[in-house]
Each structure stands twice: as C-alpha cells, then as structure tokens.
Design a protein around this motif. Sequence first.
Motif: not given
Length: 116
Positions: A1-3, A21-30, A32-47
């Motif tokens: 998710m380049i956005i 901010l979203i309550g996860t690790t840097q590795q997991q957030y990475s 999300y950014e690359t699209g390797e994992s789907e962003l949880p709705i809870r994190a989407l709302v926070i962002l």
Amino acid sequence: MIILRGLREDRDRKQSDIANLIGTTQQQYSKYETGESELPIRALVILTDYYNVSADYILGRTACKEGIAVLNQPILDGSTAGALLSSVLSLSAGGRRAILEYVYLQRLKEKYGEEK
C-alpha cells in the motif's frame, strides 16, 4: 500500500511511530505498507483519523483524500459539505455542469473583485 508509505513520509514519521500509534510492531506495519498483510479495520480507522483522510483513499479506491471531517464541515445554515455534495450529485448532468460553471465564476469574482 504505497499510499500508507506516502502519508507516513509526508508527516516525516518512521514506520515504528505509526506502528506504535496503531498498536503493532514495526515489522508488521511494514507488511501493511508493502501489501504483504491486510490492514485491520481497527488500524484503518486510527489511520484515517490520524491523517484526516478517507478510508477509501487509504485503500486506493479514490484519489480524493478528504475524510469525514470535511464532509461534516458546516457550510451555511446547518448545511454540511456532505449534504451539498449529495445535492449536487442528485442533479442531472446539465445541472451539475451549471453548478461547476457557477463555482468557476464565483472564484473569478472573488479573485479579481466584482466590477463596479
């Protein structure tokens, strides 16, 4: 998710900052950014709240960044930007064209002043 990466970099934040901010690790957030994992709705709302953009923008479904705060922004007499947008969209193509022409003319009037 380049956005996600662009939003983060526009704010000069590190992945670890957003991960906290979203309550996860840097590795997991990475992931999300690359699209390797789907962003949880809870994190989407926070962002969406953090970046003040719409969920559809983060998900890449629209180029329109404006979030709910903009749609709920009062215009006049209790009317909101969202209500105005809904009204404009309910018009025919000719009606929408007339609104756009009026907005264009109003901008010119405000930019250059009304002729006396």
